[in-house]
Design a protein around this motif. Structure first.
Motif, PDB file in Angstrom:
ATOM      1  N   LYS A  62     -45.323  -9.985  39.091  1.00  0.00           N
ATOM      2  CA  LYS A  62     -44.038  -9.605  38.510  1.00  0.00           C
ATOM      3  C   LYS A  62     -43.777 -10.334  37.188  1.00  0.00           C
ATOM      4  O   LYS A  62     -43.968 -11.548  37.084  1.00  0.00           O
ATOM      5  CB  LYS A  62     -42.896  -9.912  39.484  1.00  0.00           C
ATOM      6  CG  LYS A  62     -41.515  -9.566  38.929  1.00  0.00           C
ATOM      7  CD  LYS A  62     -40.387 -10.001  39.856  1.00  0.00           C
ATOM      8  CE  LYS A  62     -39.028  -9.754  39.231  1.00  0.00           C
ATOM      9  NZ  LYS A  62     -37.920 -10.236  40.078  1.00  0.00           N
ATOM     10  N   VAL A  64     -40.773 -10.380  33.792  1.00  0.00           N
ATOM     11  CA  VAL A  64     -39.450  -9.965  33.325  1.00  0.00           C
ATOM     12  C   VAL A  64     -39.482  -9.897  31.803  1.00  0.00           C
ATOM     13  O   VAL A  64     -39.911 -10.848  31.138  1.00  0.00           O
ATOM     14  CB  VAL A  64     -38.337 -10.930  33.774  1.00  0.00           C
ATOM     15  CG1 VAL A  64     -37.005 -10.522  33.151  1.00  0.00           C
ATOM     16  CG2 VAL A  64     -38.216 -10.947  35.296  1.00  0.00           C
ATOM     17  N   SER A  97     -45.697  -5.410  38.006  1.00  0.00           N
ATOM     18  CA  SER A  97     -44.416  -4.788  37.667  1.00  0.00           C
ATOM     19  C   SER A  97     -43.725  -5.599  36.577  1.00  0.00           C
ATOM     20  O   SER A  97     -43.856  -6.825  36.519  1.00  0.00           O
ATOM     21  CB  SER A  97     -43.526  -4.711  38.903  1.00  0.00           C
ATOM     22  OG  SER A  97     -43.121  -5.997  39.320  1.00  0.00           O
ATOM     23  N   GLU A  99     -39.923  -5.985  35.012  1.00  0.00           N
ATOM     24  CA  GLU A  99     -38.491  -5.670  35.074  1.00  0.00           C
ATOM     25  C   GLU A  99     -37.851  -5.999  33.734  1.00  0.00           C
ATOM     26  O   GLU A  99     -38.135  -7.041  33.140  1.00  0.00           O
ATOM     27  CB  GLU A  99     -37.826  -6.484  36.184  1.00  0.00           C
ATOM     28  CG  GLU A  99     -36.344  -6.197  36.353  1.00  0.00           C
ATOM     29  CD  GLU A  99     -35.727  -6.947  37.514  1.00  0.00           C
ATOM     30  OE1 GLU A  99     -34.501  -6.849  37.706  1.00  0.00           O
ATOM     31  OE2 GLU A  99     -36.464  -7.642  38.245  1.00  0.00           O
TER      32      GLU A  99
END
Length: 287
Positions: A62, A64, A97, A99
């Motif tokens: 993950k 950001v 991913s 975000e």
């Protein structure tokens, strides 16, 4: 938990660095190649400082992407890499991913460390309070709440912002030395601010001051190093304190014996106020 520096195995630089500072880029590339560290360039960026506009790795799978719109680029927006460019570049390099967040924040204001208690580890992210000033339309407690949602496993620490430092980043203030320990260079800050920084950091960590015979306006740059699982590269400033900084860092990381280098970048540090961590984007390559 946050991927530790000792696990990061991929280093990217802006193509702008390779274009305008080919000698420095080539020296960095040779060191990384010698130790089989994967690296390359990011094409289509607006300036060198890819740490600030590229996504932050929060966990192995993950990232950001914050909004890169710093106040210090007011009047110089041609040097602002758009978020959509950063996102596209990151998606080409990782299947993790990503975000997106509307929070305005630079990557250089996210410095990671960890606290070990028993068998457990608590990841920590350290920022300066400049994040509150750049997002002043958001109430402070709401901003903290948003950051906590983005970093759900982390403890957040906020250091006072020295207004003399336009960027307000933490990657020139501290560097993790394994769990529970931080290397710092607080002596370049005003006494009151430095004392408050130390107080906050010592509430969680053993704080180790960088050992120099002379603390000058650029000595923060020694903290701003490239650190991967295979190699550490320390900025050189063309000063007598270069060897002192390098030797102290070697003592702090004995497990990197023979894998700690110094690359001279005094012109970049003096002209632009950034160093090697600022010039690089490093992460654990999630497959």
């Amino acid at each position: 938990m946050q991927v530790a520096l000792q696990q990061q195995d991929y280093v990217l630089f802006s193509e702008e660095l390779k274009k305008y500072y080919p000698q420095i880029y080539n020296e960095l590339s040779e060191i990384l190649s010698h130790h089989n560290v994967r690296h390359g360039v990011l094409k289509g960026t607006a300036d060198y400082w890819c740490r600030d506009y590229m996504p932050i790795q929060v966990d192995y799978d993950k990232f950001v992407q914050f909004r890169y719109h710093p106040d210090y680029l007011k009047g110089y927006r041609d040097y602002e890499t758009p978020t959509e460019v950063s996102l596209e570049l990151a998606k080409e390099l990782t299947s993790a991913s990503i975000e997106t967040s509307p929070i305005i924040a630079d990557g250089g204001n996210f410095t990671f460390a960890s606290i070990k208690r028993g068998r457990g580890y608590t990841p920590v992210v350290v920022m300066t309070e400049k994040v509150f000033f750049e997002n002043s339309e958001v109430a402070g407690e709401n901003l903290v709440y948003q950051l906590e949602k983005l970093f759900p496993k982390h403890k957040l620490l906020f250091l006072p912002w020295d207004r003399g430092d336009a960027c307000g980043h933490t990657d020139g203030i501290l560097h993790a030395v394994g769990p529970n320990k931080l290397l710092v260079n607080l002596k370049v800050y005003p006494d009151k601010i430095a004392a408050r920084m130390r107080e906050i950091l010592e509430s969680c960590f053993k704080v180790i001051d960088l050992e120099l015979s002379d603390y000058h306006e650029y000595s923060w740059a020694y903290i701003n190093m490239i650190h991967t699982k295979d190699v550490i590269i320390v900025p050189g400033l063309g000063r007598a304190t270069d060897a002192e900084a390098l030797n102290h860092i070697k003592k702090l990381f004995p497990q990197y014996e023979g894998r700690i280098y110094q690359v001279q970048i005094p012109s970049i540090v003096k002209k632009y106020g950034g160093a090697l961590n600022c010039l690089s984007w490093s992460f654990y390559k999630y497959l």
